[in-house]
Write an enzyme that holds these catalytic residues in place. Structure first.
Site, short mmCIF file in Angstrom:
data_model
loop_
_atom_site.label_atom_id
_atom_site.label_comp_id
_atom_site.label_asym_id
_atom_site.label_seq_id
_atom_site.Cartn_x
_atom_site.Cartn_y
_atom_site.Cartn_z
N HIS A 55 -3.35 -17.18 -5.68
CA HIS A 55 -4.24 -16.50 -4.74
C HIS A 55 -5.51 -17.30 -4.44
CE1 HIS A 55 -5.74 -15.66 -8.72
NE2 HIS A 55 -6.91 -15.42 -8.17
N ASP A 56 -5.66 -18.48 -5.07
CA ASP A 56 -6.86 -19.30 -4.83
C ASP A 56 -6.56 -20.54 -4.00
OD1 ASP A 56 -8.51 -17.67 -6.39
OD2 ASP A 56 -7.95 -18.72 -8.23
N ASP A 81 -8.34 -15.72 -17.11
CA ASP A 81 -9.07 -16.24 -15.95
C ASP A 81 -10.17 -17.24 -16.36
OD1 ASP A 81 -9.78 -15.87 -13.03
OD2 ASP A 81 -11.69 -15.32 -13.93
N ASP A 106 0.86 -1.19 0.00
CA ASP A 106 0.00 0.00 0.00
C ASP A 106 0.89 1.24 0.00
OD1 ASP A 106 -2.07 1.78 0.30
OD2 ASP A 106 -2.35 1.40 2.45
N ASP A 151 -1.51 -1.18 -3.87
CA ASP A 151 -1.83 -0.37 -5.04
C ASP A 151 -0.68 -0.34 -6.03
OD1 ASP A 151 -0.04 1.51 -3.90
OD2 ASP A 151 -1.66 2.38 -2.71
N ASP A 162 -4.51 -9.63 -16.07
CA ASP A 162 -5.43 -10.74 -15.83
C ASP A 162 -6.71 -10.44 -16.60
OD1 ASP A 162 -6.82 -12.85 -14.60
OD2 ASP A 162 -5.79 -12.51 -12.69
N GLU A 198 -5.77 -20.00 -17.31
CA GLU A 198 -6.11 -20.74 -16.09
C GLU A 198 -7.08 -21.83 -16.51
OE1 GLU A 198 -8.17 -20.18 -11.70
OE2 GLU A 198 -9.05 -19.30 -13.49
C1 GLC Z 1 -10.46 -17.57 -11.05
C2 GLC Z 1 -9.73 -16.64 -10.10
C3 GLC Z 1 -10.47 -16.59 -8.81
C4 GLC Z 1 -11.84 -16.04 -9.07
C5 GLC Z 1 -12.56 -16.86 -10.14
C6 GLC Z 1 -13.74 -16.14 -10.65
O1 GLC Z 1 -10.44 -18.87 -10.64
O2 GLC Z 1 -8.40 -17.05 -9.96
O3 GLC Z 1 -9.81 -15.83 -7.84
O4 GLC Z 1 -12.59 -16.05 -7.90
O5 GLC Z 1 -11.74 -17.11 -11.26
O6 GLC Z 1 -13.33 -15.09 -11.47
#
Ligand code: GLC
Length: 602
Positions: A371-372, A241, A62, A70, A139, A298
């Site tokens: 992050h998931d 994504d 931040d 940010d 992304d 992804e």
């Molecule tokens: C992907 C992202 C995840 C998000 C999902 C819906 O899996 O990595 O964080 O919640 O898509 O967009």
């Protein structure tokens, strides 16, 4: 449509910011390896020679005290990233968003979330990063938008306007119920009723994330416009994504019931529907061709056998994040309360399959965190494992497999999961849904919370641990998510000074990897396949090779030195996460200590 086209032409007219997309990175190679690398690795693409780094923007740095990371915060940490050999940063979505899914619900693909800064800050980040040999990877959330996106607002107004067909609308069944029994990935029906249209709309994820209708060419073109806008801005690549869900099967029929509410997992019903690759080929042609960028999809649910259709010269992306080694305990299930367990042999099998599948076709993004997912130390090692040894052990695999390593923020510090007292302490909407699913399936509150402790996405989303000061140097305000309580002992500042830290290990190995033909270009062969505790493989290029041996267990583990092909007295231990046996003759070792990782070479 009109707004998109106008914006695009405006940008094209002022195209002075085209910086990163058509240039090859000039990241310096490890001087020690420069001679050999220039001829061999020279033919490779820039993104095959670097480390990539995922930034979860909310939690990285931040700069203005609002408690959220940010863009200017990222600008202030570019040297830190360079010290890890990072040549590309993937930013989680930075677009305008109501943030119900922390940015994966995009309200406007053409503007920057005010929490993160301005478009000027973004331009400055792209430029400054580029000067340091770091490309910014955007992304692209193209399966769905936010329900606050203008496109959806217009689409939901009535059945007869320019945007009416931009989302997936269906009439109710005769009894007024949802069009089918699909359960969204975040739980509950995948359909939400809209009063104005008197219809349901489909959402693979939360109800605030309506799925776009890719069948409609206007939608596809609008999305390609978005991607081209960001290429023109200087993006060095895209992470796509939730891409395997963009195409839906035509029938929209009920799926096999797999929960107590009579629903069926939408993932199984829509993932990789036939015809999806036609759309993605179109994306490649209209967006990627002719630009020196990379794409990484992804793609949860793509098997190693199918990789050939997805990556490589005839594929649609440069790389895909498949989840075979990440979802080992799920065996196809998506709900956390259905998770089982896995053995090291399962992990070895998954990694070797992916390495083989991309050996001559395409390229592999190596990753163990994002992050998931929970932190990898908790995920891949038994409870109570020494986090420093474990972090270095997995880091060794990450930085020596064949492919582009994707480091996830904090992984290089050896960060671990959090374990908060109540479900109300969690921010992640999926954690709350999965908690409720577990309760509905008959688990107690305590058991449901255990699933959250194990799998919550917040585990890896706690703010970055920079130093031992209040809030760890992440923010001067109130952090949007509490920090992991160990930040005074585990942080970048302390680890920078400590030669035996996880961070120092990452820096050393990144320096070794950079420009090293064996690691960048060499082939991969698994070794000691039957060994239950040790993951072993060699990387071979021309007549040179490296052997990587990692003990995933918490006990001494024997191995057959000859089985690993170590007989030559020239082979030495080059790296050891214990540090005390570097330089030793490799054939003299017969076992590895708990969590020991070594790299052997000449
Ligand atoms: C992907 C992202 C995840 C998000 C999902 C819906 O899996 O990595 O964080 O919640 O898509 O967009």
């Amino acid at each position: 449509m009109k707004k998109t086209a106008m914006l695009l032409s405006a940008i094209c007219l002022t195209a002075t910011v085209f910086s990163g997309c058509a240039r090859t990175s000039d990241i310096p190679d490890n001087p020690k390896n420069q001679q050999s690398s220039s001829e061999a690795a020279g033919s490779m693409k820039w993104w095959q020679k670097i480390n990539a780094y995922e930034i979860y923007v909310n939690s990285f740095q931040d700069s203005d005290g609002n408690g959220y990371g940010d863009l200017n915060g990222i600008r202030s940490r570019l040297d830190y990233l360079s010290s890890l050999g990072v040549g590309a940063i993937w930013l989680t979505p930075v677009y305008d968003s109501p943030m119900e899914d922390n940015g994966y619900d995009v309200a406007d693909y053409y503007s920057i979330n005010h929490r993160y800064g301005t478009m000027e800050d973004m331009d400055a980040l792209i430029k400054e990063a580029d000067e340091k040999g770091i490309k910014v990877v955007m992304d692209l959330v193209f399966n769905h938008t936010s329900d606050r996106n203008e496109w959806f607002k217009r689409s939901s107004e009535n059945r007869d306007n320019e945007y009416s067909d931009w989302y997936i609308w269906r009439d109710p069944k005769a009894d007024g119920s949802e069009p089918n029994n699909w359960r969204s990935i975040f739980g509950g029906s995948a359909w939400t009723w809209n009063e104005k249209r008197q219809q349901y709309y489909l959402h693979t994820f939360a109800s605030s994330q309506p799925d776009l209708n890719w069948e409609n060419p206007d939608v596809r073109n609008a999305l390609y416009d978005v991607a081209n806008f960001w290429i023109d801005k200087g993006a060095g690549g895209f992470r796509m994504d939730a891409i395997p869900y963009i195409k839906k099967p035509s029938g929209f029929s009920d799926g096999p019931v797999d929960d107590s509410e009579g629903r069926s997992d939408i993932h199984k019903m829509t993932v990789n529907t036939d015809g999806i690759l036609d759309y993605l080929r179109e994306f490649k042609e209209k967006v990627c061709v002719g630009h020196d960028i990379f794409t990484v999809g992804e793609a949860n649910g793509v098997s190693p056998d199918d990789l050939k259709y997805w990556v490589g010269d005839n594929g649609v992306f440069d790389m895909i994040f498949e989840f075979n080694h990440m979802n080992l305990e799920f065996d196809g299930a998506e709900t956390w309360c259905k998770a089982g367990s896995f053995e090291l042999s399962d992990l070895k099998k998954a990694l070797t399959e992916s390495q083989k599948a991309t050996a001559s076709n395409g390229w592999y993004p190596i990753y163990f965190e994002n992050h998931d997912k929970p932190r990898s130390i908790n995920h891949y090692f038994t409870e109570g494992s020494d986090p420093v040894l474990a972090g270095k052990a997995l880091g060794t695999v990450l930085l020596t497999l064949r492919g582009t390593p994707f480091i996830y923020q904090g992984e290089e510090l050896g960060l671990t999961n959090v374990s908060w007292d109540s479900i109300d302490d969690y921010n992640d909407l999926n954690s709350k849904s999965q908690y409720n699913i577990a309760i509905k399936e008959g688990f107690s509150e305590e058991e449901a919370l255990d699933f959250v402790h194990r799998f919550s996405r917040d585990n890896a989303r706690t703010p970055m641990q920079w130093d031992g000061s209040e809030n760890s140097g992440f923010t001067t305000g109130t952090p949007w998510l509490p920090l992991n309580g160990n930040y005074k002992e585990v942080n970048a500042e302390l680890e920078s000074e400590d030669k035996s830290s996880v961070l120092s290990w990452y820096r050393r190995l990144s320096g070794f990897r950079r420009g090293n033909d064996i690691l960048i270009k060499g082939e991969y062969n698994e070794l000691l396949n039957d060994n239950k505790d040790i993951y072993a493989f060699e990387r071979k290029y021309s007549s040179a090779r490296l052997v990587i041996l990692v003990n995933f267990s918490n006990k001494d583990a024997d191995f057959d030195t000859e089985g690993a092909g170590i007989s030559d007295d020239k082979e030495k231990i080059l790296f050891s996460n214990y540090g005390d046996n570097e330089g030793k003759e490799a054939r003299s070792i017969k076992n590895l200590r708990p969590l020991e990782a070594i790299i052997i070479g000449e």
